[in-house]
Design a protein around this motif. Structure first.
Motif, mmCIF file in Angstrom:
data_model
loop_
_atom_site.group_PDB
_atom_site.id
_atom_site.type_symbol
_atom_site.label_atom_id
_atom_site.label_comp_id
_atom_site.label_asym_id
_atom_site.label_seq_id
_atom_site.Cartn_x
_atom_site.Cartn_y
_atom_site.Cartn_z
ATOM 1 N N GLU A 60 -74.919 -128.503 93.548
ATOM 2 C CA GLU A 60 -76.305 -128.878 93.864
ATOM 3 C C GLU A 60 -77.288 -128.354 92.817
ATOM 4 N N GLN A 61 -76.957 -127.246 92.186
ATOM 5 C CA GLN A 61 -77.820 -126.677 91.151
ATOM 6 C C GLN A 61 -77.652 -127.386 89.808
ATOM 7 N N GLY A 62 -76.717 -128.332 89.762
ATOM 8 C CA GLY A 62 -76.492 -129.087 88.537
ATOM 9 C C GLY A 62 -75.544 -128.410 87.556
ATOM 10 N N VAL A 63 -74.834 -127.373 88.014
ATOM 11 C CA VAL A 63 -73.889 -126.665 87.144
ATOM 12 C C VAL A 63 -72.533 -126.529 87.847
ATOM 13 N N PRO A 64 -71.911 -127.673 88.162
ATOM 14 C CA PRO A 64 -70.638 -127.598 88.885
ATOM 15 C C PRO A 64 -69.561 -126.854 88.116
ATOM 16 N N GLU A 65 -69.627 -126.881 86.782
ATOM 17 C CA GLU A 65 -68.615 -126.186 85.984
ATOM 18 C C GLU A 65 -68.674 -124.675 86.211
ATOM 19 N N VAL A 66 -69.857 -124.134 86.494
ATOM 20 C CA VAL A 66 -69.976 -122.706 86.792
ATOM 21 C C VAL A 66 -69.279 -122.403 88.121
ATOM 22 N N GLY A 67 -69.505 -123.240 89.109
ATOM 23 C CA GLY A 67 -68.842 -123.063 90.404
ATOM 24 C C GLY A 67 -67.334 -123.142 90.287
ATOM 25 N N GLU A 68 -66.849 -124.101 89.508
ATOM 26 C CA GLU A 68 -65.404 -124.248 89.325
ATOM 27 C C GLU A 68 -64.814 -123.028 88.613
ATOM 28 N N ARG A 69 -65.524 -122.533 87.600
ATOM 29 C CA ARG A 69 -65.045 -121.342 86.883
ATOM 30 C C ARG A 69 -65.001 -120.135 87.812
ATOM 31 N N LEU A 70 -66.050 -119.944 88.612
ATOM 32 C CA LEU A 70 -66.059 -118.818 89.553
ATOM 33 C C LEU A 70 -64.947 -118.940 90.587
ATOM 34 N N LEU A 71 -64.727 -120.153 91.085
ATOM 35 C CA LEU A 71 -63.626 -120.358 92.034
ATOM 36 C C LEU A 71 -62.286 -119.991 91.418
ATOM 37 N N ARG A 72 -62.049 -120.427 90.185
ATOM 38 C CA ARG A 72 -60.787 -120.073 89.512
ATOM 39 C C ARG A 72 -60.637 -118.564 89.408
ATOM 40 N N GLU A 73 -61.708 -117.879 89.018
ATOM 41 C CA GLU A 73 -61.648 -116.424 88.860
ATOM 42 C C GLU A 73 -61.424 -115.728 90.201
ATOM 43 N N ILE A 74 -62.061 -116.215 91.249
ATOM 44 C CA ILE A 74 -61.869 -115.636 92.588
ATOM 45 C C ILE A 74 -60.421 -115.831 93.030
ATOM 46 N N ILE A 75 -59.893 -117.037 92.857
ATOM 47 C CA ILE A 75 -58.508 -117.330 93.261
ATOM 48 C C ILE A 75 -57.532 -116.463 92.475
ATOM 49 N N GLU A 76 -57.771 -116.284 91.176
ATOM 50 C CA GLU A 76 -56.900 -115.410 90.378
ATOM 51 C C GLU A 76 -56.909 -113.986 90.926
ATOM 52 N N SER A 77 -58.077 -113.491 91.307
ATOM 53 C CA SER A 77 -58.172 -112.149 91.895
ATOM 54 C C SER A 77 -57.397 -112.073 93.200
ATOM 55 N N ILE A 78 -57.537 -113.103 94.024
ATOM 56 C CA ILE A 78 -56.847 -113.132 95.319
ATOM 57 C C ILE A 78 -55.334 -113.194 95.113
ATOM 58 N N GLU A 79 -54.876 -113.992 94.169
ATOM 59 C CA GLU A 79 -53.435 -114.125 93.934
ATOM 60 C C GLU A 79 -52.800 -112.801 93.535
ATOM 61 N N ALA A 80 -53.559 -111.920 92.878
ATOM 62 C CA ALA A 80 -53.028 -110.604 92.502
ATOM 63 C C ALA A 80 -52.690 -109.760 93.728
ATOM 64 N N LEU A 81 -53.312 -110.066 94.866
ATOM 65 C CA LEU A 81 -53.033 -109.320 96.095
ATOM 66 C C LEU A 81 -51.596 -109.509 96.575
ATOM 67 N N ALA A 82 -50.956 -110.604 96.213
ATOM 68 C CA ALA A 82 -49.575 -110.852 96.642
ATOM 69 C C ALA A 82 -48.653 -109.733 96.180
ATOM 70 N N GLU A 83 -48.906 -109.217 94.978
ATOM 71 C CA GLU A 83 -48.076 -108.133 94.450
ATOM 72 C C GLU A 83 -48.701 -106.755 94.652
ATOM 73 N N HIS A 84 -50.011 -106.714 94.845
ATOM 74 C CA HIS A 84 -50.717 -105.433 94.971
ATOM 75 C C HIS A 84 -51.713 -105.486 96.135
ATOM 76 N N PRO A 85 -51.231 -105.581 97.375
ATOM 77 C CA PRO A 85 -52.144 -105.762 98.511
ATOM 78 C C PRO A 85 -53.070 -104.573 98.784
ATOM 79 N N GLU A 86 -52.756 -103.427 98.226
ATOM 80 C CA GLU A 86 -53.603 -102.246 98.433
ATOM 81 C C GLU A 86 -54.640 -102.071 97.328
ATOM 82 N N MET A 87 -54.718 -103.008 96.395
ATOM 83 C CA MET A 87 -55.590 -102.813 95.239
ATOM 84 C C MET A 87 -57.069 -102.808 95.577
ATOM 85 N N GLY A 88 -57.460 -103.434 96.654
ATOM 86 C CA GLY A 88 -58.871 -103.436 97.038
ATOM 87 C C GLY A 88 -59.267 -102.131 97.707
ATOM 88 N N ARG A 89 -60.557 -101.856 97.657
ATOM 89 C CA ARG A 89 -61.044 -100.640 98.319
ATOM 90 C C ARG A 89 -61.264 -100.905 99.802
#
Length: 135
Positions: free
Chosen positions: A25-54
């Motif tokens: 809606e802000q006219g920058v869908p590529e920013v949203g897609e990039r942030l989603l990719r980065e969030i998903i990558e962070s989440i996927e790391a939890l599969a091997e390191h579920p205690e990594m978050g505070r």
């Protein structure tokens, strides 16, 4: 340690979709897609390191943890064989609401938003979000 499964509560899926929509809606869908990719990558790391978050400081419960992925907080519930992503919020958004005054003049805390999602492993549909394709 064996990998754990990653599950998403409906609330987390809605948060991710809202993030994508807002940037579009802000006219920058590529920013949203990039942030989603980065969030998903962070989440996927939890599969091997579920205690990594505070531990989420507002709740101080060892099973309720979060990853800080600026500008987002990825809140998840740690279980023995899986992690459940329950919310993806902007870092500056409080998890606990501000106190309010009731009709009789007493100050009290408003109900905690999404309390069930944060404290129940059975809330929300089990889902899988994959990282969006670039371009």
């Amino acid at each position: 340690m064996p990998k754990v499964a990653i599950q998403f509560a409906e609330s987390a899926l809605a948060d991710l979709e809202a993030l994508r929509s807002w940037y579009a809606e802000q006219g920058v869908p590529e920013v949203g897609e990039r942030l989603l990719r980065e969030i998903i990558e962070s989440i996927e790391a939890l599969a091997e390191h579920p205690e990594m978050g505070r531990i989420v400081p507002e709740f101080e419960q060892p099973f309720l943890r979060e990853l800080i992925r600026p500008p987002f907080r990825i809140v998840y519930r740690r279980e023995p064989k899986h992690v459940r992503i329950v919310r993806v919020w902007r870092s500056e958004a409080p998890l606990l609401p501000r106190p309010r005054t009731t009709n009789d003049g007493f100050r009290c805390a408003a109900p905690i938003l999404h309390f069930k999602e944060l404290h129940s492993a059975r809330i929300g549909a089990v889902g899988r979000v994959s990282a969006p394709h670039p371009g």
